[in-house]
Design an enzyme around this catalytic site. Structure first.
Site, PDB file in Angstrom:
ATOM      1  N   HIS A 156      -9.521   1.094   4.936  1.00 25.73           N
ATOM      2  CA  HIS A 156      -8.214   1.264   5.578  1.00 25.73           C
ATOM      3  C   HIS A 156      -8.381   2.185   6.794  1.00 25.73           C
ATOM      4  O   HIS A 156      -9.211   3.096   6.780  1.00 25.73           O
ATOM      5  CB  HIS A 156      -7.208   1.861   4.580  1.00 25.73           C
ATOM      6  CG  HIS A 156      -5.807   1.843   5.102  1.00 25.73           C
ATOM      7  ND1 HIS A 156      -5.327   2.819   5.938  1.00 25.73           N
ATOM      8  CD2 HIS A 156      -4.801   0.951   4.941  1.00 25.73           C
ATOM      9  CE1 HIS A 156      -4.075   2.525   6.268  1.00 25.73           C
ATOM     10  NE2 HIS A 156      -3.729   1.394   5.674  1.00 25.73           N
ATOM     11  N   GLU A 167      -5.519  -5.129  10.586  1.00 21.07           N
ATOM     12  CA  GLU A 167      -4.501  -4.100  10.813  1.00 21.07           C
ATOM     13  C   GLU A 167      -4.793  -3.380  12.131  1.00 21.07           C
ATOM     14  O   GLU A 167      -5.600  -2.436  12.156  1.00 21.07           O
ATOM     15  CB  GLU A 167      -4.509  -3.093   9.664  1.00 21.07           C
ATOM     16  CG  GLU A 167      -4.222  -3.710   8.312  1.00 21.07           C
ATOM     17  CD  GLU A 167      -3.634  -2.702   7.343  1.00 21.07           C
ATOM     18  OE1 GLU A 167      -2.541  -2.949   6.848  1.00 21.07           O
ATOM     19  OE2 GLU A 167      -4.260  -1.647   7.116  1.00 21.07           O
ATOM     20  N   ASN A 186       0.881  -1.170   0.000  1.00 18.55           N
ATOM     21  CA  ASN A 186       0.000   0.000   0.000  1.00 18.55           C
ATOM     22  C   ASN A 186       0.917   1.218   0.000  1.00 18.55           C
ATOM     23  O   ASN A 186       1.502   1.552   1.028  1.00 18.55           O
ATOM     24  CB  ASN A 186      -0.899  -0.024   1.247  1.00 18.55           C
ATOM     25  CG  ASN A 186      -1.684   1.263   1.400  1.00 18.55           C
ATOM     26  OD1 ASN A 186      -1.789   2.056   0.460  1.00 18.55           O
ATOM     27  ND2 ASN A 186      -2.244   1.480   2.587  1.00 18.55           N
ATOM     28  N   GLY A 245       2.356   2.092  10.676  1.00 15.04           N
ATOM     29  CA  GLY A 245       3.278   3.218  10.500  1.00 15.04           C
ATOM     30  C   GLY A 245       3.961   3.654  11.783  1.00 15.04           C
ATOM     31  O   GLY A 245       4.538   4.735  11.851  1.00 15.04           O
ATOM     32  N   GLU A 266      -6.781   4.615   7.767  1.00 14.25           N
ATOM     33  CA  GLU A 266      -6.660   6.052   7.480  1.00 14.25           C
ATOM     34  C   GLU A 266      -7.965   6.591   6.867  1.00 14.25           C
ATOM     35  O   GLU A 266      -8.325   7.747   7.085  1.00 14.25           O
ATOM     36  CB  GLU A 266      -5.437   6.299   6.575  1.00 14.25           C
ATOM     37  CG  GLU A 266      -4.147   6.142   7.381  1.00 14.25           C
ATOM     38  CD  GLU A 266      -2.982   5.512   6.652  1.00 14.25           C
ATOM     39  OE1 GLU A 266      -2.932   5.554   5.410  1.00 14.25           O
ATOM     40  OE2 GLU A 266      -2.097   4.968   7.353  1.00 14.25           O
ATOM     41  N   LYS A 269       0.227   4.248  -0.351  1.00 15.40           N
ATOM     42  CA  LYS A 269      -0.400   5.455   0.215  1.00 15.40           C
ATOM     43  C   LYS A 269      -0.144   6.669  -0.703  1.00 15.40           C
ATOM     44  O   LYS A 269      -0.064   6.504  -1.918  1.00 15.40           O
ATOM     45  CB  LYS A 269       0.090   5.698   1.642  1.00 15.40           C
ATOM     46  CG  LYS A 269      -0.027   4.448   2.516  1.00 15.40           C
ATOM     47  CD  LYS A 269       0.113   4.733   3.976  1.00 15.40           C
ATOM     48  CE  LYS A 269       0.170   3.424   4.735  1.00 15.40           C
ATOM     49  NZ  LYS A 269      -0.019   3.581   6.165  1.00 15.40           N
ATOM     50  N   SER A 317       3.349  -2.336  10.291  1.00 19.97           N
ATOM     51  CA  SER A 317       4.811  -2.339  10.451  1.00 19.97           C
ATOM     52  C   SER A 317       5.446  -3.689  10.110  1.00 19.97           C
ATOM     53  O   SER A 317       6.388  -4.128  10.783  1.00 19.97           O
ATOM     54  CB  SER A 317       5.203  -1.886  11.864  1.00 19.97           C
ATOM     55  OG  SER A 317       4.752  -0.562  12.094  1.00 19.97           O
TER      56      SER A 317
HETATM   57  C1  PEP Z   1      -0.797  -0.005   5.891  1.00 13.65           C
HETATM   58  O1  PEP Z   1      -0.788   1.134   5.469  1.00 13.65           O
HETATM   59  O2  PEP Z   1      -1.736  -0.744   5.580  1.00 13.65           O
HETATM   60  C2  PEP Z   1       0.306  -0.442   6.754  1.00 13.65           C
HETATM   61  C3  PEP Z   1       0.212  -1.607   7.317  1.00 13.65           C
HETATM   62  O3  PEP Z   1       1.371   0.425   6.924  1.00 13.65           O
HETATM   63  P1  PEP Z   1       2.804   0.102   7.611  1.00 13.65           P
HETATM   64  O4  PEP Z   1       3.274  -1.206   7.032  1.00 13.65           O
HETATM   65  O5  PEP Z   1       3.664   1.234   7.248  1.00 13.65           O
HETATM   66  O6  PEP Z   1       2.541  -0.019   9.082  1.00 13.65           O
END
Ligand code: PEP
Length: 257
Positions: free
Chosen positions: A96, A168, A10, A174, A98, A12, A214
């Site tokens: 997601h 998630e 992803n 992040g 976000e 972003k 992460s």
């Molecule tokens: C994501 O944006 O779905 C995500 C898991 O980000 P990160 O791997 O940076 O934590």
């Protein structure tokens, strides 16, 4: 049939066009090197077409990061499912964290998007997961149940089987903070049990459940070696070909490939 792991980047709101093309080229090469894993990339909407061109004749699949549920019309700034298909997408990330927490998308809006995705032949990557305060208040299962129940609401079994769920935990996205393999496995098993309750055991065994939060080369193996973790949705580490390639290799190794 064993579930094929699916590891998807992803990106972003990152990359220039040139960076997106280079990243797509490297990711597609890595995908060809790890046939045991399905590999995807979700670039910013404006670069989907360029990334899809790099993905052509490679095993890499492409997805959108979001879409609106209407097919067209006066919805300034939105992107429609048919447009994602037109650009070369096979998947679309929906719900997601976000989108849920920065842009305030509620469960019922996400549920409409899931149905709209299927209406145009896109497979949704449905993100679910709790905030840190919800985990601390022991509400993880309540929140995940609500996200899953609402996201699958009204879906016939043939569509439900094609949803990819991404668990998630918001506190791990992040932040560099990862759920331990045991913490993640516990929630993944809970999600699979929920699907068995709503549909049946066969369906629950078919649906792929990614972990996201992460994920990096150092933790990918132990996460993906868990019985109910069928891949990863990767943010930050998907922006570097070396790191993402290493995650793919670890994912394949975790499955004995
Ligand atoms: C994501 O944006 O779905 C995500 C898991 O980000 P990160 O791997 O940076 O934590």
């Amino acid at each position: 049939m064993p579930r094929k792991p699916f590891i998807c980047g992803n990106w972003k709101m990152n990359t220039t066009r040139a960076e997106a093309v280079a990243l797509a080229e490297g990711t597609a090469r890595a995908a060809a090197d790890t046939p045991a894993v399905e590999v995807g990339a979700c670039p910013p909407a404006c670069y989907i077409e360029a990334v899809a061109a790099e993905a052509e004749n490679t095993p890499m699949v492409v997805g959108g990061q979001n879409m609106y549920f209407e097919a067209k019309g006066a919805f300034t700034g939105e992107i429609a499912g048919p447009m994602l298909v037109d650009l070369g997408c096979e998947y679309v990330i929906l719900g997601h964290s976000e989108r849920r927490h920065v842009f305030g998308e509620p469960d019922d809006l996400i549920a409409r998007k899931v149905k709209a995705a299927f209406a145009v032949g896109l497979k949704p990557i449905l993100c679910v997961g709790e905030l840190l305060e919800e985990r601390k208040a022991d509400r993880t299962e309540t929140v995940v149940r609500r996200h899953v129940t609402s996201g699958f609401e009204g879906l016939p079994k043939d569509q439900a089987a094609r949803v990819v769920v991404a668990y998630e935990p918001v506190w791990a996205i992040g932040t560099g903070e990862t759920a331990t393999p045991d913490q993640a496995q516990e929630v993944h098993a809970f999600i699979r049990a929920l699907l068995a309750e709503r549909y049946d055991a066969d369906l629950a065994q078919t649906v792929r459940i990614q972990y996201g939060g992460s994920v990096k080369p150092e933790n990918a193996h132990d996460l993906l070696a868990q019985a109910d973790i069928d891949g990863a949705l990767v943010g930050g580490a998907s922006l570097k070909v070396d790191a993402f390639s290493a995650i793919l290799a670890e994912g394949a190794r975790a499955r004995g490939a």
